[in-house]
Structure formats: structure tokens, C-alpha cells
Write a protein that holds these residues in place. Structure first.
Motif, short mmCIF file in Angstrom:
data_model
loop_
_atom_site.label_atom_id
_atom_site.label_comp_id
_atom_site.label_asym_id
_atom_site.label_seq_id
_atom_site.Cartn_x
_atom_site.Cartn_y
_atom_site.Cartn_z
N ILE A 1 -12.10 -5.42 11.26
CA ILE A 1 -11.10 -6.27 10.62
C ILE A 1 -10.28 -5.45 9.62
N THR A 2 -8.96 -5.58 9.70
CA THR A 2 -8.06 -4.90 8.76
C THR A 2 -7.07 -5.89 8.18
N ASP A 3 -6.48 -5.51 7.07
CA ASP A 3 -5.52 -6.34 6.36
C ASP A 3 -4.48 -5.40 5.75
N TYR A 4 -3.22 -5.81 5.77
CA TYR A 4 -2.15 -4.96 5.27
C TYR A 4 -1.19 -5.75 4.39
N ALA A 5 -0.63 -5.06 3.43
CA ALA A 5 0.48 -5.62 2.67
C ALA A 5 1.70 -5.71 3.59
N ASP A 6 2.52 -6.69 3.35
CA ASP A 6 3.71 -6.87 4.19
C ASP A 6 4.61 -5.63 4.17
N ALA A 7 4.65 -4.94 3.03
CA ALA A 7 5.55 -3.80 2.88
C ALA A 7 5.19 -2.62 3.78
N VAL A 8 3.94 -2.57 4.25
CA VAL A 8 3.49 -1.43 5.05
C VAL A 8 3.07 -1.83 6.46
N LYS A 9 3.05 -3.11 6.73
CA LYS A 9 2.59 -3.59 8.04
C LYS A 9 3.45 -3.00 9.15
N GLY A 10 2.81 -2.47 10.17
CA GLY A 10 3.52 -1.85 11.28
C GLY A 10 3.81 -0.38 11.08
N ARG A 11 3.65 0.12 9.84
CA ARG A 11 3.89 1.55 9.56
C ARG A 11 2.62 2.28 9.18
N PHE A 12 1.71 1.61 8.48
CA PHE A 12 0.48 2.23 8.00
C PHE A 12 -0.70 1.71 8.82
N THR A 13 -1.70 2.58 8.98
CA THR A 13 -2.93 2.19 9.68
C THR A 13 -4.14 2.66 8.88
N ILE A 14 -5.02 1.74 8.58
CA ILE A 14 -6.26 2.07 7.90
C ILE A 14 -7.38 2.15 8.94
N SER A 15 -8.27 3.12 8.76
CA SER A 15 -9.40 3.27 9.66
C SER A 15 -10.55 3.88 8.89
N ARG A 16 -11.71 3.90 9.49
CA ARG A 16 -12.88 4.48 8.82
C ARG A 16 -13.80 5.10 9.84
N ASP A 17 -14.56 6.09 9.37
CA ASP A 17 -15.59 6.73 10.17
C ASP A 17 -16.86 6.67 9.34
N ASN A 18 -17.74 5.74 9.63
CA ASN A 18 -18.94 5.56 8.83
C ASN A 18 -19.89 6.74 8.94
N ALA A 19 -19.84 7.45 10.05
CA ALA A 19 -20.69 8.64 10.20
C ALA A 19 -20.25 9.77 9.28
N LYS A 20 -18.97 9.76 8.91
CA LYS A 20 -18.43 10.80 8.03
C LYS A 20 -18.20 10.31 6.62
N ASN A 21 -18.58 9.06 6.33
CA ASN A 21 -18.39 8.49 4.98
C ASN A 21 -16.94 8.60 4.52
N THR A 22 -16.02 8.33 5.42
CA THR A 22 -14.61 8.55 5.12
C THR A 22 -13.75 7.38 5.60
N VAL A 23 -12.78 7.03 4.77
CA VAL A 23 -11.76 6.05 5.15
C VAL A 23 -10.42 6.77 5.15
N TYR A 24 -9.56 6.37 6.07
CA TYR A 24 -8.28 7.04 6.27
C TYR A 24 -7.11 6.06 6.10
N LEU A 25 -5.97 6.62 5.77
CA LEU A 25 -4.74 5.85 5.77
C LEU A 25 -3.66 6.71 6.44
N GLN A 26 -3.27 6.32 7.63
CA GLN A 26 -2.20 7.00 8.34
C GLN A 26 -0.90 6.30 8.01
N MET A 27 0.05 7.06 7.49
CA MET A 27 1.31 6.50 7.04
C MET A 27 2.44 7.08 7.88
N ASN A 28 3.14 6.24 8.59
CA ASN A 28 4.26 6.64 9.42
C ASN A 28 5.56 6.05 8.90
N SER A 29 6.68 6.63 9.33
CA SER A 29 8.00 6.12 8.94
C SER A 29 8.09 5.92 7.43
N LEU A 30 7.69 6.92 6.70
CA LEU A 30 7.64 6.81 5.24
C LEU A 30 9.03 6.61 4.65
#
Length: 124
Positions: A57-86
Motif C-alpha cells: 500500500i502506498t499513498d502520495y501527495a497530490d503534488a507528486v502523484k504520477g511523478r514520484f514512486t515510493i518503494s522499500r526493500d525490507n531485506a536491505k532495510n531501505t526505503v526509496y523515493l524515485q522522483m521523475n519529471s522534477l
């Protein structure tokens, strides 16, 4: 308790992409819902994106919806934020945040632990 360290910020041009990472300490990363916030100079901190413990499940602010993607890798203890069309208005210090929860599918905009942040600057 969890400690969070962000990385990946930098200076880019409008339209470019940038990926942020947030590494968490400890062995219970999968017990935390995670989020990203940002704070621009002279403005209040604002919510950007959230992801549940499971990553389903993910949730985004309207200002970034469609441009940013949040993801996580629990095996690596890491969360990511991919930001496109900045855009120049995306310029801010980006912070990741964590909230321990028993609910696997929870996304939230309320957090208990915060990282120091990483600067993202988008030039026009």
C-alpha cells in the motif's frame, strides 16, 4: 528505536530524475511504516509519500502523484523515493520517517522517527 539516514540528493535540472534512499538501522525494519516528507525554505514540512510495512500500500501527495514512486526493500532495510519529471517547486530538504506499527497494510502521515534529510535542488 530506529535510526534513519538519507542519501541521493543533489542538484538537477527541471525535467530530470533523481532517486533518494533511506537506510534504517536495526533488525525490525519490516515492523515500520515508512514515509517521505520535504521542507522548502520558509515553508512548513509537507507530506510527500508513504508506504506500508508490506510495501503493498502506498499513498502520495497530490503534488507528486504520477511523478514520484515510493518503494522499500525490507531485506536491505531501505526505503526509496524515485522522483521523475522534477520541477523547481520540488526543491527542498527531503526527510524519511518511520512509525512502528502492528498493522501490515497501514500507510500513515504521522511518524515517530526522522532522518536528518538530504537536499534536492531543481534548477529551471
Amino acid at each position: 528505536q530506529v535510526q534513519l539516514v538519507e542519501s541521493g540528493g543533489g542538484l538537477v535540472q527541471a525535467g530530470d530524475s533523481l532517486g533518494l534512499s533511506c537506510a534504517a538501522s536495526g533488525r525490525t525494519f519490516s515492523s515500520y511504516a515508512m514515509g517521505w516528507f520535504r521542507q522548502a525554505p520558509g515553508k512548513e514540512r509537507e507530506f510527500v509519500a508513504a508506504i506500508s510495512r508490506s510495501g503493498v500500500i502506498t499513498d502520495y501527495a497530490d503534488a507528486v502523484k504520477g511523478r514520484f514512486t515510493i518503494s522499500r526493500d525490507n531485506a536491505k532495510n531501505t526505503v526509496y523515493l524515485q522522483m521523475n519529471s522534477l520541477k523547481p517547486e520540488d526543491t527542498a530538504v527531503y526527510h524519511c520517517a518511520a512509525r512502528r506499527t502492528l498493522t501490515v497494510m497501514l500507510t500513515t502521515r504521522t511518524y515517530d522517527y526522522w532522518g536528518q534529510g538530504t537536499q534536492v535542488t531543481v534548477s529551471s
